[in-house]
Design a protein around this motif. Structure first.
Motif, PDB file in Angstrom:
ATOM      1  N   THR A  98       6.927   2.689  -2.405  1.00 39.96           N
ATOM      2  CA  THR A  98       6.962   2.470  -0.747  1.00 39.96           C
ATOM      3  C   THR A  98       5.506   2.764  -0.378  1.00 39.96           C
ATOM      4  N   THR A  99       4.555   3.279  -0.704  1.00 40.67           N
ATOM      5  CA  THR A  99       3.004   3.271  -0.450  1.00 40.67           C
ATOM      6  C   THR A  99       2.657   1.590  -0.438  1.00 40.67           C
ATOM      7  N   LEU A 100       2.550   1.135  -1.236  1.00 41.73           N
ATOM      8  CA  LEU A 100       3.164  -0.375  -0.852  1.00 41.73           C
ATOM      9  C   LEU A 100       3.634  -1.512  -0.280  1.00 41.73           C
ATOM     10  N   ALA A 101       4.594  -1.396  -0.114  1.00 41.73           N
ATOM     11  CA  ALA A 101       5.173  -1.685   0.867  1.00 41.73           C
ATOM     12  C   ALA A 101       5.489  -1.496   2.362  1.00 41.73           C
ATOM     13  N   THR A 102       4.780   0.130   2.527  1.00 40.78           N
ATOM     14  CA  THR A 102       4.410   0.423   3.904  1.00 40.78           C
ATOM     15  C   THR A 102       2.628   0.059   4.356  1.00 40.78           C
ATOM     16  N   THR A 103       2.300  -0.511   3.173  1.00 40.64           N
ATOM     17  CA  THR A 103       0.932  -0.189   3.643  1.00 40.64           C
ATOM     18  C   THR A 103       0.349  -1.716   3.422  1.00 40.64           C
ATOM     19  N   THR A 104       0.912  -2.447   2.275  1.00 42.24           N
ATOM     20  CA  THR A 104       0.135  -3.561   1.682  1.00 42.24           C
ATOM     21  C   THR A 104       1.031  -5.178   2.078  1.00 42.24           C
ATOM     22  N   LEU A 105       2.198  -4.597   2.042  1.00 45.49           N
ATOM     23  CA  LEU A 105       3.114  -5.764   2.291  1.00 45.49           C
ATOM     24  C   LEU A 105       3.443  -6.517   3.347  1.00 45.49           C
ATOM     25  N   PRO A 106       3.109  -5.396   4.272  1.00 48.99           N
ATOM     26  CA  PRO A 106       2.777  -6.431   5.714  1.00 48.99           C
ATOM     27  C   PRO A 106       1.807  -7.548   6.299  1.00 48.99           C
ATOM     28  N   TYR A 107       0.274  -7.489   5.342  1.00 47.20           N
ATOM     29  CA  TYR A 107      -0.306  -8.239   5.204  1.00 47.20           C
ATOM     30  C   TYR A 107      -0.226  -9.685   4.473  1.00 47.20           C
ATOM     31  N   LEU A 108       0.502  -9.058   3.220  1.00 44.60           N
ATOM     32  CA  LEU A 108       1.214 -10.144   2.277  1.00 44.60           C
ATOM     33  C   LEU A 108       2.236 -11.180   2.493  1.00 44.60           C
ATOM     34  N   LEU A 109       2.455 -11.006   4.260  1.00 45.99           N
ATOM     35  CA  LEU A 109       4.187 -11.715   4.762  1.00 45.99           C
ATOM     36  C   LEU A 109       3.098 -12.428   5.486  1.00 45.99           C
ATOM     37  N   ALA A 110       2.680 -12.073   6.539  1.00 47.28           N
ATOM     38  CA  ALA A 110       1.813 -12.006   6.952  1.00 47.28           C
ATOM     39  C   ALA A 110       0.862 -13.609   6.769  1.00 47.28           C
ATOM     40  N   ALA A 111       0.041 -13.693   5.813  1.00 48.51           N
ATOM     41  CA  ALA A 111      -0.892 -14.658   5.193  1.00 48.51           C
ATOM     42  C   ALA A 111       0.172 -15.618   4.826  1.00 48.51           C
ATOM     43  N   HIS A 112       1.176 -15.062   3.732  1.00 43.65           N
ATOM     44  CA  HIS A 112       1.813 -16.217   3.505  1.00 43.65           C
ATOM     45  C   HIS A 112       2.440 -17.342   4.387  1.00 43.65           C
ATOM     46  N   ARG A 113       2.511 -16.609   6.146  1.00 38.88           N
ATOM     47  CA  ARG A 113       3.392 -17.366   6.854  1.00 38.88           C
ATOM     48  C   ARG A 113       1.793 -17.408   7.467  1.00 38.88           C
ATOM     49  N   SER A 114       0.959 -17.413   7.931  1.00 42.24           N
ATOM     50  CA  SER A 114      -0.172 -17.942   8.297  1.00 42.24           C
ATOM     51  C   SER A 114      -1.311 -17.894   7.300  1.00 42.24           C
ATOM     52  N   PRO A 115      -1.400 -18.809   6.218  1.00 41.04           N
ATOM     53  CA  PRO A 115      -2.328 -18.091   5.317  1.00 41.04           C
ATOM     54  C   PRO A 115      -3.918 -19.002   5.991  1.00 41.04           C
ATOM     55  N   GLU A 116      -4.181 -19.785   7.590  1.00 35.40           N
ATOM     56  CA  GLU A 116      -5.582 -19.948   8.417  1.00 35.40           C
ATOM     57  C   GLU A 116      -5.578 -18.628   9.224  1.00 35.40           C
ATOM     58  N   GLN A 117      -5.006 -17.513   7.976  1.00 26.53           N
ATOM     59  CA  GLN A 117      -5.250 -15.917   9.147  1.00 26.53           C
ATOM     60  C   GLN A 117      -6.163 -15.574   8.120  1.00 26.53           C
ATOM     61  N   LEU A 118      -6.072 -15.564   7.271  1.00 24.28           N
ATOM     62  CA  LEU A 118      -6.366 -15.267   5.850  1.00 24.28           C
ATOM     63  C   LEU A 118      -7.724 -14.350   5.752  1.00 24.28           C
ATOM     64  N   GLY A 266       2.672   5.038   4.308  1.00 25.17           N
ATOM     65  CA  GLY A 266       3.966   6.020   4.037  1.00 25.17           C
ATOM     66  C   GLY A 266       4.431   6.883   3.147  1.00 25.17           C
ATOM     67  N   VAL A 267       3.119   7.284   2.231  1.00 26.41           N
ATOM     68  CA  VAL A 267       3.516   8.499   1.378  1.00 26.41           C
ATOM     69  C   VAL A 267       1.942   9.044   1.665  1.00 26.41           C
ATOM     70  N   PRO A 268       1.647   9.978   2.761  1.00 26.77           N
ATOM     71  CA  PRO A 268       0.602  10.396   2.311  1.00 26.77           C
ATOM     72  C   PRO A 268      -0.555  10.815   1.448  1.00 26.77           C
ATOM     73  N   MET A 269       0.945  11.854   0.584  1.00 25.64           N
ATOM     74  CA  MET A 269       1.030  12.418  -0.679  1.00 25.64           C
ATOM     75  C   MET A 269      -0.734  10.835  -1.637  1.00 25.64           C
ATOM     76  N   CYS A 270       0.266  10.355  -2.008  1.00 31.06           N
ATOM     77  CA  CYS A 270      -1.038   9.268  -2.573  1.00 31.06           C
ATOM     78  C   CYS A 270      -1.917   8.272  -2.824  1.00 31.06           C
ATOM     79  N   ASP A 271      -2.156   8.594  -1.582  1.00 33.69           N
ATOM     80  CA  ASP A 271      -4.062   8.677  -0.710  1.00 33.69           C
ATOM     81  C   ASP A 271      -4.471   9.785  -1.506  1.00 33.69           C
ATOM     82  N   LEU A 272      -4.123  11.410  -1.820  1.00 33.29           N
ATOM     83  CA  LEU A 272      -5.145  12.351  -2.158  1.00 33.29           C
ATOM     84  C   LEU A 272      -4.504  12.158  -3.431  1.00 33.29           C
ATOM     85  N   TRP A 273      -3.569  11.693  -4.423  1.00 33.44           N
ATOM     86  CA  TRP A 273      -3.154  11.554  -5.599  1.00 33.44           C
ATOM     87  C   TRP A 273      -4.708  10.287  -5.994  1.00 33.44           C
ATOM     88  N   VAL A 274      -4.692   9.422  -5.385  1.00 26.21           N
ATOM     89  CA  VAL A 274      -5.713   8.280  -5.768  1.00 26.21           C
ATOM     90  C   VAL A 274      -6.930   8.726  -5.548  1.00 26.21           C
TER      91      VAL A 274
END
Length: 287
Positions: A98-118, A266-274
């Motif tokens: 959930t953490t990975l999907a809410t924090t970084t997945l949108p950047y993956l999707l955007a970079a794949h759709r528009s690699p010129e914005q890498l 999406g899961v603030p506790m994950c940042d605390l654990w990490v």
């Protein structure tokens, strides 16, 4: 079609067609001469698995993912739930995905759709990554993937927009100082570079996103085995079961339409654990 959703569907369809065209050109430029020894009508080229996808889903890919536990070691040390480690692990894996999907997945999707914005996406992700431990882990794996791309995967990728964007990104990343004249700074985060590499290798957007999440799950499960949370057979059973597949598909569906501007922890506790991982008395992982 005038809605944002319809435009996004068309954009993904165009990206998919471009990726197929890039892969077809690579096969055309590097295909061996047909002969009686290698021709097999029972195995048509289009019926084979995606060769680049098999490469990038290999656990032996030299990205250094084995050095990180994504907060698992800290989670087990703090033990927030009155359960055994094996009982608590599925809950943690759900939180990690959930953490990975809410924090970084949108950047993956955007970079794949528009690699010129890498470069822009990398700089934005760096600014929005608040946990320094998570940032170091992402940058370490991203730089490792970029090195792997340049030394091994670049051959046969052609001159697609994604390949050109990766080349420009590498030049900026290696430059000194790292700051450009327009104030944009690149760091080399994993998710945007992964998106550009998979786009350049002809891997579709959904395949790229699913493999990214699945590889993360494999890394966390591998960490669980080395942390004595479970045995190797139980770990493979979890990876092969329908539960994990459903979890990945669920987080993809819930966050597929999320824009970069809406990405958040999406899961603030994950940042605390990490973040508290470095404070452990003893540890076997880098994070």
């Amino acid at each position: 079609m005038s809605s944002i959703a319809d435009k996004r569907v068309l954009t993904e369809e165009i990206a998919h067609l471009e990726a197929q065209l890039t892969a077809a050109r690579a096969r055309l430029n590097h295909s061996p001469t047909p002969s009686a020894s290698n021709s097999n009508p029972a195995l048509p080229p289009n019926g084979l698995p995606s060769h680049p996808l098999l490469l990038l889903s290999d656990s032996a890919l030299p990205l250094g993912s084995f050095a990180f536990s994504s907060g698992l070691e800290s989670y087990l040390a703090h033990n927030p739930y009155p359960k055994t480690a094996s009982e608590a692990f599925p809950h943690f894996l759900t939180l990690a995905l959930t953490t990975l999907a809410t924090t970084t997945l949108p950047y993956l999707l955007a970079a794949h759709r528009s690699p010129e914005q890498l470069q822009e996406l990398d700089a934005t992700l760096d600014a929005c990554t608040l946990c320094p431990v998570a940032r170091r882990a992402s940058v370490a794996q991203g730089k490792a993937l970029l090195t792997l791309w340049e030394r091994a995967l670049r051959t046969g990728a052609g001159e697609s927009p994604a390949a050109l964007a990766l080349g420009e990104f590498s030049v900026v990343l290696k430059s000194i100082p790292l700051h450009r004249d327009d104030g944009c700074e690149v760091s080399g985060h994993f998710a945007p570079i992964w998106a550009a590499v998979t786009r350049a290798m002809g891997i579709t957007l959904r395949e790229s996103a699913y493999t990214f999440l699945f590889n993360h799950a494999k890394a966390v499960v591998s960490a669980a085995v080395r942390a004595s949370v479970m045995g190797p057979y139980a770990a493979q059973g979890m990876l092969a079961g329908t539960w994990l597949r459903g979890e990945i598909e669920d987080v993809m569906a819930r966050n597929w339409g999320m824009d970069v501007e809406d990405a958040a922890q999406g899961v603030p506790m994950c940042d605390l654990w990490v973040g508290r991982h470095e404070l452990l008395y003893s540890r076997i992982f880098n994070s």
